[in-house]
Design a protein around this motif. Sequence first.
Motif, PDB file in Angstrom:
ATOM      1  N   SER A 176      48.062  50.186   5.664  1.00 33.06           N
ATOM      2  CA  SER A 176      49.228  49.131   4.886  1.00 33.06           C
ATOM      3  C   SER A 176      48.480  48.107   4.166  1.00 33.06           C
ATOM      4  N   LYS A 177      49.093  47.147   3.840  1.00 35.93           N
ATOM      5  CA  LYS A 177      48.753  45.974   3.334  1.00 35.93           C
ATOM      6  C   LYS A 177      49.626  44.873   3.441  1.00 35.93           C
ATOM      7  N   GLY A 178      48.998  43.421   3.160  1.00 39.26           N
ATOM      8  CA  GLY A 178      49.660  42.259   3.258  1.00 39.26           C
ATOM      9  C   GLY A 178      49.587  41.597   4.560  1.00 39.26           C
ATOM     10  N   PRO A 179      50.193  40.289   4.631  1.00 38.33           N
ATOM     11  CA  PRO A 179      50.027  39.507   5.795  1.00 38.33           C
ATOM     12  C   PRO A 179      50.508  40.191   7.230  1.00 38.33           C
ATOM     13  N   ARG A 180      51.624  41.049   6.889  1.00 39.82           N
ATOM     14  CA  ARG A 180      52.230  41.563   8.277  1.00 39.82           C
ATOM     15  C   ARG A 180      51.855  43.132   8.426  1.00 39.82           C
ATOM     16  N   ALA A 181      50.586  43.499   7.890  1.00 37.42           N
ATOM     17  CA  ALA A 181      50.332  44.931   7.951  1.00 37.42           C
ATOM     18  C   ALA A 181      50.251  45.403   9.330  1.00 37.42           C
ATOM     19  N   LEU A 182      49.854  44.561  10.519  1.00 34.95           N
ATOM     20  CA  LEU A 182      49.639  44.839  11.738  1.00 34.95           C
ATOM     21  C   LEU A 182      50.980  45.255  12.249  1.00 34.95           C
ATOM     22  N   ASP A 183      52.200  44.727  11.875  1.00 39.56           N
ATOM     23  CA  ASP A 183      53.410  45.056  12.394  1.00 39.56           C
ATOM     24  C   ASP A 183      54.021  46.269  11.633  1.00 39.56           C
ATOM     25  N   ASP A 184      53.392  46.913  10.727  1.00 36.44           N
ATOM     26  CA  ASP A 184      53.976  48.255   9.891  1.00 36.44           C
ATOM     27  C   ASP A 184      53.967  49.378  10.853  1.00 36.44           C
ATOM     28  N   THR A 185      54.718  49.734  11.319  1.00 37.60           N
ATOM     29  CA  THR A 185      54.740  50.760  12.433  1.00 37.60           C
ATOM     30  C   THR A 185      54.869  52.240  11.819  1.00 37.60           C
ATOM     31  N   SER A 186      54.736  52.265  10.345  1.00 38.66           N
ATOM     32  CA  SER A 186      54.848  53.509   9.599  1.00 38.66           C
ATOM     33  C   SER A 186      53.467  53.656   9.180  1.00 38.66           C
ATOM     34  N   SER A 187      52.352  52.851   9.696  1.00 45.24           N
ATOM     35  CA  SER A 187      51.184  52.903   9.191  1.00 45.24           C
ATOM     36  C   SER A 187      50.246  52.954  10.308  1.00 45.24           C
ATOM     37  N   PRO A 188      50.063  53.900  11.396  1.00 44.31           N
ATOM     38  CA  PRO A 188      48.998  53.796  12.475  1.00 44.31           C
ATOM     39  C   PRO A 188      47.608  53.485  11.889  1.00 44.31           C
ATOM     40  N   PRO A 189      46.690  53.429  12.845  1.00 43.35           N
ATOM     41  CA  PRO A 189      45.402  53.357  12.631  1.00 43.35           C
ATOM     42  C   PRO A 189      44.834  54.710  11.976  1.00 43.35           C
ATOM     43  N   VAL A 190      43.819  54.628  11.139  1.00 42.34           N
ATOM     44  CA  VAL A 190      43.101  55.826  10.864  1.00 42.34           C
ATOM     45  C   VAL A 190      41.782  55.951  11.958  1.00 42.34           C
ATOM     46  N   GLU A 191      41.923  57.134  12.623  1.00 39.94           N
ATOM     47  CA  GLU A 191      40.891  57.118  13.712  1.00 39.94           C
ATOM     48  C   GLU A 191      40.418  58.637  13.826  1.00 39.94           C
ATOM     49  N   ARG A 192      39.026  58.484  14.628  1.00 40.46           N
ATOM     50  CA  ARG A 192      38.435  59.866  14.765  1.00 40.46           C
ATOM     51  C   ARG A 192      38.153  60.696  13.381  1.00 40.46           C
ATOM     52  N   ILE A 193      37.785  60.407  12.399  1.00 46.64           N
ATOM     53  CA  ILE A 193      37.289  60.953  11.205  1.00 46.64           C
ATOM     54  C   ILE A 193      35.883  61.484  11.260  1.00 46.64           C
ATOM     55  N   ARG A 194      35.662  62.824  10.816  1.00 46.11           N
ATOM     56  CA  ARG A 194      34.284  63.082  10.590  1.00 46.11           C
ATOM     57  C   ARG A 194      34.070  63.877   9.299  1.00 46.11           C
ATOM     58  N   VAL A 195      33.238  63.591   8.596  1.00 41.48           N
ATOM     59  CA  VAL A 195      32.602  64.024   7.476  1.00 41.48           C
ATOM     60  C   VAL A 195      31.286  64.652   7.491  1.00 41.48           C
ATOM     61  N   ARG A 196      30.919  65.716   7.247  1.00 36.56           N
ATOM     62  CA  ARG A 196      29.663  66.373   7.404  1.00 36.56           C
ATOM     63  C   ARG A 196      29.532  67.504   6.381  1.00 36.56           C
ATOM     64  N   ASN A 197      28.331  67.754   6.092  1.00 32.95           N
ATOM     65  CA  ASN A 197      27.734  68.856   5.073  1.00 32.95           C
ATOM     66  C   ASN A 197      28.318  68.752   3.981  1.00 32.95           C
ATOM     67  N   CYS A 198      28.671  67.622   3.181  1.00 29.72           N
ATOM     68  CA  CYS A 198      29.377  67.366   1.946  1.00 29.72           C
ATOM     69  C   CYS A 198      28.242  66.908   0.780  1.00 29.72           C
ATOM     70  N   LEU A 199      28.590  67.275  -0.296  1.00 33.03           N
ATOM     71  CA  LEU A 199      27.827  66.927  -1.366  1.00 33.03           C
ATOM     72  C   LEU A 199      28.663  65.835  -2.285  1.00 33.03           C
ATOM     73  N   PHE A 200      28.043  64.641  -2.555  1.00 31.63           N
ATOM     74  CA  PHE A 200      28.906  63.852  -3.294  1.00 31.63           C
ATOM     75  C   PHE A 200      27.991  63.670  -4.779  1.00 31.63           C
ATOM     76  N   ARG A 201      28.685  64.121  -5.679  1.00 33.63           N
ATOM     77  CA  ARG A 201      27.922  64.127  -7.064  1.00 33.63           C
ATOM     78  C   ARG A 201      28.231  62.990  -7.910  1.00 33.63           C
TER      79      ARG A 201
END
Length: 431
Positions: A255-280
């Motif tokens: 989310s975004k803006g001063p009240r972002a932490l109160d935005d229940t429609s936007s839970p945290p982004v958690e437990r992300i793993r990126v592996r074996n990728c090529l970034f060209r």
Amino acid sequence: MTQRTFCRRSATAAILATPVCAAISAPVPKRSRSIRDGGAVADGTTINTRAIQSVIDALARAGGGTMVVPRGVFLSGALFLKPGVHLHLEAGAVLRCTTDMTQFPPQRTRIEGHFEERFTPALINAVACDGLRITGAGTLDGAGRPIWDLFWRLRNAAPDPGNFPNLGVPRARLALIERSRGVTIEGVTFKDSQFWNLHLYRCRDVTVRRARFEVPDDYKQAPSSDGIDLDSCQDVLIDGCDFSVTDDCIAAKGSKGPRALDDTSSPPVERIRVRNCLFRRGHQVFSCGSEATIVRDVLVEDCRVTGAMVLARLKLRPDTPQRYERIRFRNITLDSDGGSIVAIEPWTQYRDRTGAPPLSQVDDVSFMDIRGRFGAFGTIRPNPGQTSIGTILFRDVDVRLARERLAATGVRDLRFDRVTVNGQAQRSPAA
């Protein structure tokens, strides 16, 4: 360190040391149906939206199954998958967006950290489709070039081009998957998207494997051509993918803006793993994006970067309370004359100027086993009086850089451990 803190950090280490997820997939019905059965024509000019949607609907009525796109170029507008209906693109199959935007009727949709009441849906839309599989060696093609040209023409003519809204031009993402668990996306090429390529919103237990995200090498800047946008998602594995875009390769969003932490429609982004990728090609490998709020427990490892991009960009909005923690880059090979290893710094585009300035925190960001050649070390600096930056660790780094100095201010605990730049051992800079 308290016992509780030790246990929490040990648990986090265990999460980052093992695969994030194996997608929890529902059994895939053996039933399949070609879009040709619904009357779709592969001539590259016929708009097949109704024909293809009829196949989706028929499979859903029959209890589910796999919709198959055979070899050929099939034009379509917005399609809406249903629970139990999967998509398979055979080798040589191209499902291409029409540029007749009447085939993408505006609707309420999640975009840029909020719900827009009337904006363009994606080519492929899926809501509450647990166990969804989008597979195959075929291509989702956004046919984006005329849409990008229109965007730049309107933006350049605007009174304030720098604040021309991304939503000022109707344009379709290639896929929007919402509130779905156990999703697998494998083998597919996402090409020339008009807007973001793959947008995942409030999804959990997702695997994106051996997918490609591309824009033409001869197009300087395809606007907002993000590869994967992880919007309020948890437990995502991105494995063996190839990125060549002109915006974020992978972006964490909320989310975004001063009240972002109160935005229940936007839970945290958690437990992300990126592996074996090529970034060209791209602006950055991984970013806490323009609408990021809480992002934690991220591991990017065993990847190669050959484009002149930022390895890690953490955007600090002055209008949004943000929490970025336990974000780690490990075993990364750099091979470019340009780019920067890190950019943790203020970002002010489109900011909300109302309310008191919120406080944000960045902590436990690390870069380990980084090697190769690149353009610059990078920059770390807070929003003055708003951002607390804790531990930033560089360990076992051996790089050749055109601009070897890390420009760092406002960091409470900046550590260098076995860092070598241009053949010279480096001490932790004063921050």
